[in-house]
Design a protein around this motif. Sequence first.
Motif, PDB file in Angstrom:
ATOM      1  N   GLU A  15     -44.264 -38.516  14.682  1.00 47.18           N
ATOM      2  CA  GLU A  15     -43.143 -39.145  15.590  1.00 47.18           C
ATOM      3  C   GLU A  15     -43.011 -40.510  15.026  1.00 47.18           C
ATOM      4  N   ASP A  16     -44.001 -41.067  14.440  1.00 44.23           N
ATOM      5  CA  ASP A  16     -43.810 -42.433  14.129  1.00 44.23           C
ATOM      6  C   ASP A  16     -43.481 -42.745  12.671  1.00 44.23           C
ATOM      7  N   SER A  17     -43.206 -41.734  12.121  1.00 42.11           N
ATOM      8  CA  SER A  17     -43.035 -41.876  10.529  1.00 42.11           C
ATOM      9  C   SER A  17     -41.891 -40.902   9.955  1.00 42.11           C
ATOM     10  N   TRP A  18     -40.832 -41.108  10.759  1.00 45.72           N
ATOM     11  CA  TRP A  18     -39.750 -40.188   9.898  1.00 45.72           C
ATOM     12  C   TRP A  18     -38.832 -40.948   8.935  1.00 45.72           C
ATOM     13  N   CYS A  19     -39.010 -42.354   8.905  1.00 47.23           N
ATOM     14  CA  CYS A  19     -38.166 -43.378   8.134  1.00 47.23           C
ATOM     15  C   CYS A  19     -39.464 -43.837   7.224  1.00 47.23           C
ATOM     16  N   CYS A  20     -38.634 -44.240   5.930  1.00 49.47           N
ATOM     17  CA  CYS A  20     -39.489 -44.851   4.620  1.00 49.47           C
ATOM     18  C   CYS A  20     -39.886 -46.343   5.222  1.00 49.47           C
ATOM     19  N   GLY A  43     -36.517 -48.088   4.831  1.00 42.71           N
ATOM     20  CA  GLY A  43     -35.970 -47.591   5.933  1.00 42.71           C
ATOM     21  C   GLY A  43     -35.127 -46.365   5.975  1.00 42.71           C
ATOM     22  N   GLY A  44     -35.044 -45.725   4.740  1.00 46.70           N
ATOM     23  CA  GLY A  44     -34.102 -44.739   4.743  1.00 46.70           C
ATOM     24  C   GLY A  44     -34.876 -43.367   5.236  1.00 46.70           C
ATOM     25  N   PRO A  45     -34.339 -42.423   5.460  1.00 44.06           N
ATOM     26  CA  PRO A  45     -34.827 -41.092   5.897  1.00 44.06           C
ATOM     27  C   PRO A  45     -36.140 -40.435   4.983  1.00 44.06           C
ATOM     28  N   LEU A  46     -36.923 -40.061   5.669  1.00 47.61           N
ATOM     29  CA  LEU A  46     -38.064 -39.378   4.768  1.00 47.61           C
ATOM     30  C   LEU A  46     -37.895 -37.779   4.920  1.00 47.61           C
ATOM     31  N   ASP A  47     -37.783 -37.067   3.825  1.00 46.53           N
ATOM     32  CA  ASP A  47     -37.871 -35.662   3.742  1.00 46.53           C
ATOM     33  C   ASP A  47     -39.281 -35.079   3.800  1.00 46.53           C
ATOM     34  N   ARG A  48     -39.430 -34.235   4.531  1.00 49.82           N
ATOM     35  CA  ARG A  48     -40.991 -33.786   4.863  1.00 49.82           C
ATOM     36  C   ARG A  48     -40.594 -32.184   4.809  1.00 49.82           C
ATOM     37  N   ARG A  94     -35.412 -40.329   0.706  1.00 49.15           N
ATOM     38  CA  ARG A  94     -34.177 -39.795  -0.063  1.00 49.15           C
ATOM     39  C   ARG A  94     -33.720 -41.075  -0.674  1.00 49.15           C
ATOM     40  N   GLU A  95     -33.874 -42.141  -0.493  1.00 50.50           N
ATOM     41  CA  GLU A  95     -32.856 -43.371  -0.871  1.00 50.50           C
ATOM     42  C   GLU A  95     -33.835 -44.447  -1.746  1.00 50.50           C
ATOM     43  N   CYS A  96     -35.116 -44.287  -2.033  1.00 51.44           N
ATOM     44  CA  CYS A  96     -35.933 -44.977  -2.927  1.00 51.44           C
ATOM     45  C   CYS A  96     -37.040 -44.356  -3.552  1.00 51.44           C
ATOM     46  N   SER A  97     -37.737 -44.670  -4.173  1.00 54.43           N
ATOM     47  CA  SER A  97     -38.800 -44.106  -5.100  1.00 54.43           C
ATOM     48  C   SER A  97     -40.099 -43.458  -4.377  1.00 54.43           C
ATOM     49  N   PHE A  98     -40.264 -44.114  -3.048  1.00 57.81           N
ATOM     50  CA  PHE A  98     -41.334 -44.124  -2.427  1.00 57.81           C
ATOM     51  C   PHE A  98     -41.619 -42.624  -2.051  1.00 57.81           C
TER      52      PHE A  98
END
Length: 409
Positions: A192-197, A201-206, A214-218
């Motif tokens: 619940e504390d890590s849905w964003c990069c 700050g972009g969304p994380l696909d999990r 979705r928005e950077c190379s991380f």
Amino acid sequence: MTQLPLRAQLATALGRTAATLSRVTGRGDGSVIGGRVGLMLEPDLLRKLAADRKLVLVSATNGKTTTTRLITSALQEVGEVATNAFGANMPAGHVSALSQAKQAPLAVLEVDEKYLPEVLDTTGASVVCLMNLSRDQMDRAAEIWLLAQKWQRALTGTDTHVIANCDDPLVTWGASTATRVTWVSCGQPWKEDSWCCPRCGGPLDRKGDDWACRECSFRRPEPAWVLDDDAVIDPRRQRWVLDLQLPGRANRANAAIALATAETFGLPVERALPRLREVRSVAGRYTTVERDGRSLRLLLAKNPAGWLEAFEVSDAGLPIILSVNAQGPDGRDTSWLWDVDYRILRGRPVYVTGERRLDLALRLHVAEVPFQLCETFDDAVVRQAPGGIDVIANYTAFQQIRAEFGRAV
């Protein structure tokens, strides 16, 4: 070990004396007061005590004390190890631990997440273990993104070997500036504390334990060690069944970190794992104590992620006592109770105690979990029939209960 300067020797001796008096008089276990006295006399005592030792620093929101114990048990295979076994995880506790084992060439120190940069800078530790980051004591420790950023800055330019949980995006970001990282896949049940990069700050696909922005190379690094249900797969792809006495998935994750750390000391799994299997209790956690025909198993839960872990090892067929305080070490803010899903307790006899029992009672009422409110822990115990009982308490409530049973270890 290099001999300490005279002033540091005096500070160490007086600190040990203060610690002994604390234990003898029953005021505490001496794991903090000794360090405070030593640092008053010699402010640079931690640096001096850490010199010439190979140090491991262990930091996370949950599991620090247990992982520290597991790593210590493994490394005792190769030599004497200094450690803060009872969780005194700030500089005073570190000084006390190192003072008690002045000649130990190795040290494994649990470190509060907020203090990790300071302790790393002071000690120059050769190994740092980073396991998880989730909301905890927000009134004291601030946002966990800020903590991860501080970890990142502290590791920049150091020679420290980092052992890190790559399934936690915040931990991965915090470890990303280290020159040498061993990635361990040991899961992240609380997401619940890590849905964003944390980078952009972009969304994380999990998907399962894997994740990518979705928005950077991380994205999640490729792990060298993998927790695979009840086993660990090492970098050579050999599978080792853990068979721990400590219960639950969280402790298997802790063991995976411990085995990866042991290997950095040249200790192979076949020598480290048997020592991990010997650990049954950690500073009272998972201990079963007896009172008037009742067997109480003590579980610690300090934050939402910790409660999730405690529920996982709790026995749904037993009554359960919940105790919550809000003293300084707990954090004064109890709003985190609303992040815990207590509905899992429906159908169990639930007893609520602790200084902030009314806060917890309201939360259970909203979750439609029936409970009985108890003035004291003893009151909650005597309401039970003989047999097994689970007890879940946050930090100071846990320590108060543990003290009632002679600080059971």
